[in-house]
Design a protein around this motif. Sequence first.
Motif, PDB file in Angstrom:
ATOM      1  N   SER A 181      -4.854  -2.259  -8.757  1.00 23.77           N
ATOM      2  CA  SER A 181      -3.688  -3.455  -9.739  1.00 23.77           C
ATOM      3  C   SER A 181      -2.908  -2.476 -10.714  1.00 23.77           C
ATOM      4  CB  SER A 181      -5.326  -3.912 -11.062  1.00 23.77           C
ATOM      5  OG  SER A 181      -5.313  -3.621 -12.057  1.00 23.77           O
ATOM      6  N   GLY A 182      -1.741  -3.497 -11.182  1.00 27.95           N
ATOM      7  CA  GLY A 182      -0.821  -3.023 -11.955  1.00 27.95           C
ATOM      8  C   GLY A 182       0.857  -2.554 -11.007  1.00 27.95           C
ATOM      9  N   PHE A 183       1.358  -2.212 -12.173  1.00 22.97           N
ATOM     10  CA  PHE A 183       2.956  -1.529 -11.317  1.00 22.97           C
ATOM     11  C   PHE A 183       3.061   0.210 -11.214  1.00 22.97           C
ATOM     12  CE2 PHE A 183       7.578   0.201 -12.620  1.00 22.97           C
ATOM     13  CZ  PHE A 183       7.630   0.068 -11.573  1.00 22.97           C
ATOM     14  N   HIS A 184       2.051   0.871 -11.847  1.00 20.31           N
ATOM     15  CA  HIS A 184       2.171   2.261 -11.454  1.00 20.31           C
ATOM     16  C   HIS A 184       2.809   2.916 -10.217  1.00 20.31           C
ATOM     17  CE1 HIS A 184       2.182   6.049 -13.720  1.00 20.31           C
ATOM     18  NE2 HIS A 184       1.376   6.975 -12.898  1.00 20.31           N
ATOM     19  N   PHE A 185       2.005   2.276  -9.256  1.00 18.28           N
ATOM     20  CA  PHE A 185       1.823   3.040  -7.899  1.00 18.28           C
ATOM     21  C   PHE A 185       2.691   2.474  -7.121  1.00 18.28           C
ATOM     22  CE2 PHE A 185      -2.231   4.907  -9.562  1.00 18.28           C
ATOM     23  CZ  PHE A 185      -1.725   5.883  -9.158  1.00 18.28           C
ATOM     24  N   ASN A 186       3.524   1.708  -7.898  1.00 15.15           N
ATOM     25  CA  ASN A 186       4.715   0.708  -7.852  1.00 15.15           C
ATOM     26  C   ASN A 186       5.938   1.293  -6.426  1.00 15.15           C
ATOM     27  OD1 ASN A 186       7.344  -0.638  -7.061  1.00 15.15           O
ATOM     28  ND2 ASN A 186       6.007  -2.533  -6.709  1.00 15.15           N
ATOM     29  N   ASN A 187       5.919   1.315  -5.483  1.00 15.35           N
ATOM     30  CA  ASN A 187       6.785   2.679  -5.159  1.00 15.35           C
ATOM     31  C   ASN A 187       7.844   1.963  -4.374  1.00 15.35           C
ATOM     32  OD1 ASN A 187       6.949   5.123  -4.560  1.00 15.35           O
ATOM     33  ND2 ASN A 187       7.353   5.115  -2.159  1.00 15.35           N
ATOM     34  N   THR A 188       8.577   0.854  -4.914  1.00 12.47           N
ATOM     35  CA  THR A 188      10.071   0.452  -4.876  1.00 12.47           C
ATOM     36  C   THR A 188      10.982  -0.637  -5.348  1.00 12.47           C
ATOM     37  OG1 THR A 188       9.020  -1.090  -3.442  1.00 12.47           O
ATOM     38  CG2 THR A 188       9.372   0.293  -1.798  1.00 12.47           C
TER      39      THR A 188
END
Length: 412
Positions: A246-253
């Motif tokens: 969950s959450g934004f931390h591992f968002n890659n784009t």
Amino acid sequence: MSIPFVDIAIIGGGGLALAQGLKKNGIDTAVFERDPVRADYVQGFRMRIRQRGIDALQANLPAHLYAIFLDTLGLAPIENLTLDEQSNRLDETGTGEPEDTHIEKSVSRITLRQILLSGLDDIFQTGKHFQRYELQPDGTVIAHFADGSSVRANLLVGADGTGSAVRRQLLPDLTSIDTGVRRLAGKITLQDAERHGISPLLTDFNTHIRPRDGRTLMITSHRVDPTAYARHGLIGGEDPSHRNISGFHFNNTTSYAWWNTAYDTNELGPDEVLENLDGAELLAVLLARIGHWDERIVRLIRHTDPSTVAFLKVKSSTPGAVWQTGPVTLLGDSIHAMTYFRALGGNTALYDTGLLVPELVAARHHGKLQDAAVRDYENAMRDHGYEAVRSSLSAMLRNVGAGRPLSTVAAP
């Protein structure tokens, strides 16, 4: 049952660039990794790229993957700005960065891993928890894994990170240093920053907040080009292995601004307390400390995504270890883990690959003895790797002043 053989056995995902370089040069290799998903906290941040890292990638990646690396690089600010805690500009010259820094280039660690994994399906094995190695009378080495499997190799390369099990066996007396520095860091998407009215002074520059009484807060950004990602399939896209986190931390784009700050042990609270706080609670601790700063700065921290915030003890390897060359060697963080100050760690690990691959090519294709090749690699790796460790420790001491007993280690 016979034990399978591979020429070069690499323990740990820190050896993916090495695997690419060996494969490119027709050398039999395999990577054995414990975890199928790379989801440690640091993986969610970008890495500043240096010329030494670029050169190693160009040398060891096939041409099409190197082109993708260049195409998917993010952009970082090229201008530096120093403010006090009330957002007054300070006159501060020089960045302290060496000349091989590409300050404008910013690579997602997630994207880089996707690139390095590309084409290694038959080489990369997960679920392999390395336990120990066993030297053989014929000069080979057998690696044993927790699942009961083993592999025999001419050379075993420990690339299994700061807690390296290979290093613990090879150099059992070598210990890491707790520097006494405690780091907090977090991220906010640039879209959210705009929505919350965050000043461009905090998103469009490499901004250093240097309070008259307190600790420095560093802020920078990582801007991505979604159209570039779309051209390369899964590379640069959202990594499916992070789907359930969950959450934004591992968002890659998504483009984002990120900040970090460092304190002495116990300045923000006892380790045993801070280690058990979630991101929102850590933000509250920091806000209690800097709440009197200018609201434009405080707003950035207040609206940081809590999922991206964590408390980290800053550790370092001890530079200077020397060992007798044999069929086991080390690469990257497994031998020269360093503080995050000066952004040297990832680039130094890539540089190791740039040193080791030509030596192994000389050994396999041009008649050089393996021991001589590995010895030459180790000597060069120690020279540059230990200097990077000392340099990062010196930068840490200048920035935070914690761990003053380390000054003898950090001295040039």
